[in-house]
Write an enzyme that holds these catalytic residues in place. Structure first.
Site, mmCIF file in Angstrom:
data_model
loop_
_atom_site.group_PDB
_atom_site.id
_atom_site.type_symbol
_atom_site.label_atom_id
_atom_site.label_comp_id
_atom_site.label_asym_id
_atom_site.label_seq_id
_atom_site.Cartn_x
_atom_site.Cartn_y
_atom_site.Cartn_z
ATOM 1 C CD GLU A 257 -2.500 -1.217 2.646
ATOM 2 O OE1 GLU A 257 -2.949 -0.146 3.172
ATOM 3 O OE2 GLU A 257 -2.516 -2.310 3.009
ATOM 4 C CB CYS A 291 -1.433 7.519 1.637
ATOM 5 S SG CYS A 291 -2.815 6.595 2.479
HETATM 6 P P1 NAD Z 1 8.625 5.110 3.945
HETATM 7 O O1 NAD Z 1 8.570 4.187 2.567
HETATM 8 O O2 NAD Z 1 10.154 5.719 4.123
HETATM 9 O O3 NAD Z 1 8.766 3.900 5.173
HETATM 10 C C1 NAD Z 1 7.632 3.119 5.393
HETATM 11 C C2 NAD Z 1 8.558 1.739 6.302
HETATM 12 O O4 NAD Z 1 9.023 1.166 5.255
HETATM 13 C C3 NAD Z 1 9.154 2.474 7.360
HETATM 14 O O5 NAD Z 1 8.914 1.384 8.520
HETATM 15 C C4 NAD Z 1 10.625 2.119 6.890
HETATM 16 O O6 NAD Z 1 11.290 2.031 7.953
HETATM 17 C C5 NAD Z 1 10.484 1.012 5.951
HETATM 18 N N1 NAD Z 1 11.285 0.789 4.854
HETATM 19 C C6 NAD Z 1 11.832 1.522 4.167
HETATM 20 N N2 NAD Z 1 12.796 1.088 3.433
HETATM 21 C C7 NAD Z 1 12.828 -0.143 3.610
HETATM 22 C C8 NAD Z 1 13.429 -1.376 3.087
HETATM 23 N N3 NAD Z 1 14.535 -1.316 2.054
HETATM 24 N N4 NAD Z 1 13.214 -2.545 3.446
HETATM 25 C C9 NAD Z 1 12.040 -2.735 4.262
HETATM 26 N N5 NAD Z 1 11.357 -1.790 5.115
HETATM 27 C C10 NAD Z 1 11.749 -0.348 4.596
HETATM 28 O O7 NAD Z 1 7.337 6.003 4.051
HETATM 29 P P2 NAD Z 1 6.925 6.944 5.319
HETATM 30 O O8 NAD Z 1 7.712 8.007 4.774
HETATM 31 O O9 NAD Z 1 6.912 6.256 6.698
HETATM 32 O O10 NAD Z 1 5.488 6.932 5.098
HETATM 33 C C11 NAD Z 1 4.819 7.957 3.950
HETATM 34 C C12 NAD Z 1 4.655 6.994 2.461
HETATM 35 O O11 NAD Z 1 3.664 6.130 2.904
HETATM 36 C C13 NAD Z 1 3.729 8.146 1.662
HETATM 37 O O12 NAD Z 1 4.287 7.912 0.338
HETATM 38 C C14 NAD Z 1 2.311 7.805 1.795
HETATM 39 O O13 NAD Z 1 1.604 7.896 0.836
HETATM 40 C C15 NAD Z 1 2.547 6.150 2.258
HETATM 41 N N6 NAD Z 1 1.275 5.550 2.728
HETATM 42 C C16 NAD Z 1 0.570 4.846 1.954
HETATM 43 C C17 NAD Z 1 -0.712 4.372 2.600
HETATM 44 C C18 NAD Z 1 -1.593 3.425 1.955
HETATM 45 O O14 NAD Z 1 -2.583 3.030 2.612
HETATM 46 N N7 NAD Z 1 -1.656 3.414 0.537
HETATM 47 C C19 NAD Z 1 -0.721 4.876 3.948
HETATM 48 C C20 NAD Z 1 0.015 5.440 4.728
HETATM 49 C C21 NAD Z 1 1.174 6.104 4.208
#
Ligand code: NAD
Length: 488
Positions: A257, A291
């Site tokens: 997501e 998001c």
């Molecule tokens: P992010 O991608 O920076 O981090 C999300 C999670 O992924 C964190 O826990 C991070 O530590 C982990 N992560 C990052 N790189 C990784 C890797 N290589 N391997 C495993 N895990 C890894 O996102 P963010 O800044 O925390 O959140 C904002 C983003 O999330 C925005 O793009 C937003 O649109 C999206 N979002 C989407 C939804 C949805 O339901 N579609 C909901 C909330 C947020």
């Protein structure tokens, strides 16, 4: 001193990870800041590959017995989770509000809805089903079973850390999986407090681990572990790509997501007061860091001027304040200085490309401290401008005049994201066309963008694979097996 955290002289809590049924300390930590004051308020564990491996080993040891239990028995633990959340609802909301600058009203909603979510999924224990299929052979029975996948890894973002944590835990545990949640390193506090609250509800050790740390460290280690059956990530497209790469090594199932760039279409027949109210609410909720909320607006030219006349005062009236101390604030600070600068740079580039800032457009200097950005409206934008294409994730609303409804549909679909969309109209034919022609996982008609727990939250294109919530969300955590039983 609690078993979870050490309170030091300046009230900085040091958290521990919940692995294999107990709390374990870490060698290194990550500072957690209050975005309104910029003060360090906690130290989060910097989880390692060893922590990931321990959590997976414990999950593996516990899952078979757990998966064989009746689902109603597993559901009891979800009900207990809902119960402890309710008993601690204000404390959890205050923790959430402090660590991520979410205004208290919204923080309380997130906590309360999370309790409802656990109860909702507990209620589905008796209703997910297999099938009996007609066989081609005499005296044979064909039965399609829904089985747990095994070990589910949930990885969460910082914007709705508590609710998204539940989105991973509830469906995976109900369907008989063991679950490891890797909480965002930006906002670990409320989830780590939850771990403390559920420590003694009687879950078998290893069935649920709650860990945190950097994505490229413990996150990646979890996604590369061959014993993991499904990785469910909520986060950015970049993280989704990394998770898919890691998952490819072991052909691990992924459910993603990811980000969005939700268009809002305002038709010439729309109720403009309603449209303005819903779009502003949608843009400033949690300071624009949601998001699925309106990121770009297309307005039919016949009503453009009137729409802007109503939009500007509505955005100007948005009250910005400290999330914890200003109970009238509509929005607060951005999550961190990186996010603040990202928003600011994107607005500056929008202006360089020809956009005209009609309101805001700068870092707020109203407060001495904190990562505040002013509610912003930009006009004269064009479809190819970055601010119409890339996710801003801030309180910035670019508005574009369109010649027709067809043009609005074309521009709305012209995006690599496909999470949510909205349309404001009283014309049933436009609604029916939007149903088929707006290529997004969700379309909201005449209301702000926010999904319901019994729906299905899923993105098209780069916004994701699979989805969450409702009865369809359970399918993510199940695998299908067919039994062919020949009677002698
Ligand atoms: P992010 O991608 O920076 O981090 C999300 C999670 O992924 C964190 O826990 C991070 O530590 C982990 N992560 C990052 N790189 C990784 C890797 N290589 N391997 C495993 N895990 C890894 O996102 P963010 O800044 O925390 O959140 C904002 C983003 O999330 C925005 O793009 C937003 O649109 C999206 N979002 C989407 C939804 C949805 O339901 N579609 C909901 C909330 C947020």
């Amino acid at each position: 001193m609690s078993d979870l955290s050490t309170i030091t002289g300046n009230q900085v809590k040091t958290y521990q990870q919940f692995i294999a049924g107990s709390f374990s300390s870490s060698a290194d930590h990550i500072e957690v800041l209050n975005p309104c004051t910029e003060e360090v308020i906690a130290l989060a564990p910097r989880g390692t590959k060893d922590d990931a491996d321990r959590a997976v080993a414990a999950a593996k040891a516990a899952q078979t017995e757990w998966g064989l239990r009746p689902s109603v028995e597993r559901a009891e633990y979800l009900k207990k989770m809902a119960q402890v959340i309710r008993e601690n609802r204000v404390f959890l909301a205050e923790t959430l509000s402090t660590e991520q600058a979410k205004v208290m009203g919204l923080a309380q909603v997130e906590i309360d809805v999370t309790a409802v979510y656990f109860d909702y999924y507990a209620g589905l224990a008796r209703s997910y089903e297999g099938e009996i299929i007609q066989s081609d052979r005499p005296n044979e029975q064909m039965m399609l079973h829904k089985l747990p996948i095994g070990i589910a890894v949930g990885i969460t973002p910082w914007n709705f850390p508590f609710f998204v944590m539940a989105r991973k835990i509830a469906p995976s545990l109900l369907t008989g999986n063991a679950c490891i949640v890797k909480i965002s390193e930006e906002t670990p506090m409320v989830c780590m407090e939850f771990a403390r609250l559920i420590e003694n509800i009687g879950l078998p050790a290893g069935i649920l681990s709650i860990v945190t740390g950097y994505g490229h460290e413990i996150g990646q280690a979890l996604t590369e572990n061959p014993d993991v059956g499904i990785i469910s990530l909520t986060g950015s497209v970049v993280a989704g790509q990394k998770v898919m790469e890691a998952a490819a090594k072991n052909i691990t199932k992924v459910s993603l997501e990811l980000g969005g760039k939700a268009p809002a279409i305002v038709c010439k027949d729309a109720d403009l007061d309603l449209a303005v109210k819903a779009i502003v609410a949608s843009r400033v909720i949690f300071s624009g860091q949601v998001c699925n909320c309106a990121e770009r607006v297309y307005v039919e030219e016949e009503v453009y001027d009137e729409f802007m006349t109503k939009l500007l005062p509505a955005m100007k009236a948005v009250r910005v304040g400290d999330a914890r101390t200003d109970d009238k604030a509509d929005m607060s600070a951005q999550i961190n200085s990186t996010q603040l600068m990202k928003v600011d740079q994107m607005v500056k580039r929008a202006v360089e490309e020809g956009g005209e800032v009609l309101l805001g457009g700068r870092v707020s200097n109203r407060f001495n401290k904190g990562y505040y950005y002013e509610p912003t409206v930009i006009a004269n934008v064009e479809q190819h401008h970055e601010v119409m294409q890339n996710e801003t994730f801030g309180p910035v609303l670019p508005v574009m005049k369109v010649a027709s409804f067809d043009e609005a549909l074309d521009f709305a679909n012209d995006s690599e994201y496909g999470l949510t969309s909205s349309i404001y109209t009283n014309d049933i034919n436009k609604v029916l066309r939007a149903t088929k022609e707006l290529r997004f996982g969700e379309t909201y008609v005449n209301r702000e963008n926010f999904e319901a727990i019994q729906g299905f939250h899923a993105g098209f294109r780069k916004s994701g694979i699979g989805g969450a919530d409702g009865k369809h969300g359970l399918e993510e955590y199940l695998q299908t097996k067919v039994m062919y039983i020949q009677q002698n």
